[in-house]
Motif scaffolding. Sequence first.
Motif, PDB file in Angstrom:
ATOM      1  N   TYR A  44      13.745 -36.784  46.430  1.00  0.00           N
ATOM      2  CA  TYR A  44      14.910 -37.504  45.914  1.00  0.00           C
ATOM      3  C   TYR A  44      15.666 -38.218  47.030  1.00  0.00           C
ATOM      4  CZ  TYR A  44      14.375 -33.964  42.200  1.00  0.00           C
ATOM      5  OH  TYR A  44      13.900 -33.140  41.213  1.00  0.00           O
TER       6      TYR A  44
ATOM      7  N   TRP B 295      16.849 -29.607  44.091  1.00  0.00           N
ATOM      8  CA  TRP B 295      18.077 -29.951  43.379  1.00  0.00           C
ATOM      9  C   TRP B 295      19.104 -28.854  43.631  1.00  0.00           C
ATOM     10  CZ3 TRP B 295      18.993 -34.489  41.019  1.00  0.00           C
ATOM     11  CH2 TRP B 295      20.161 -34.581  40.240  1.00  0.00           C
TER      12      TRP B 295
ATOM     13  N   TRP C 239      25.115 -29.009  41.349  1.00  0.00           N
ATOM     14  CA  TRP C 239      25.027 -30.218  40.531  1.00  0.00           C
ATOM     15  C   TRP C 239      24.408 -29.849  39.195  1.00  0.00           C
ATOM     16  CZ3 TRP C 239      22.472 -34.310  44.238  1.00  0.00           C
ATOM     17  CH2 TRP C 239      23.405 -34.704  45.190  1.00  0.00           C
TER      18      TRP C 239
ATOM     19  N   TRP D  14      22.135 -30.610  36.183  1.00  0.00           N
ATOM     20  CA  TRP D  14      20.958 -31.422  35.876  1.00  0.00           C
ATOM     21  C   TRP D  14      21.263 -32.291  34.661  1.00  0.00           C
ATOM     22  CZ3 TRP D  14      16.888 -32.639  38.590  1.00  0.00           C
ATOM     23  CH2 TRP D  14      15.784 -33.234  37.964  1.00  0.00           C
TER      24      TRP D  14
END
Length: 79
Positions: free
Chosen positions: A56, A71, A75, A77
């Motif tokens: 990413y 990830w 945060w 998703w």
Amino acid sequence: MPTLISNSTLWHLHPELCRDVIWRASATDDALLCVAMVDGQRWRVVLHSVDATALYGLYIEDRRVLDFDDWPGFWRWPA
């Protein structure tokens, strides 16, 4: 262009990014994974090509901020 470092230290180096961000999926571009508005700025996460060093890339407005593979849990998703 940001330097890729290990994910274990990446977020500690960018505490300003370690916040609750609610992402929305993007349907406009295959490479653009999701977008969010944070403090009046447009944040984008793009999906890099298979041969890239990280999965990413995070852009704030049009500035590339960092590359990452995992990830972060702070945060949300995109739904």
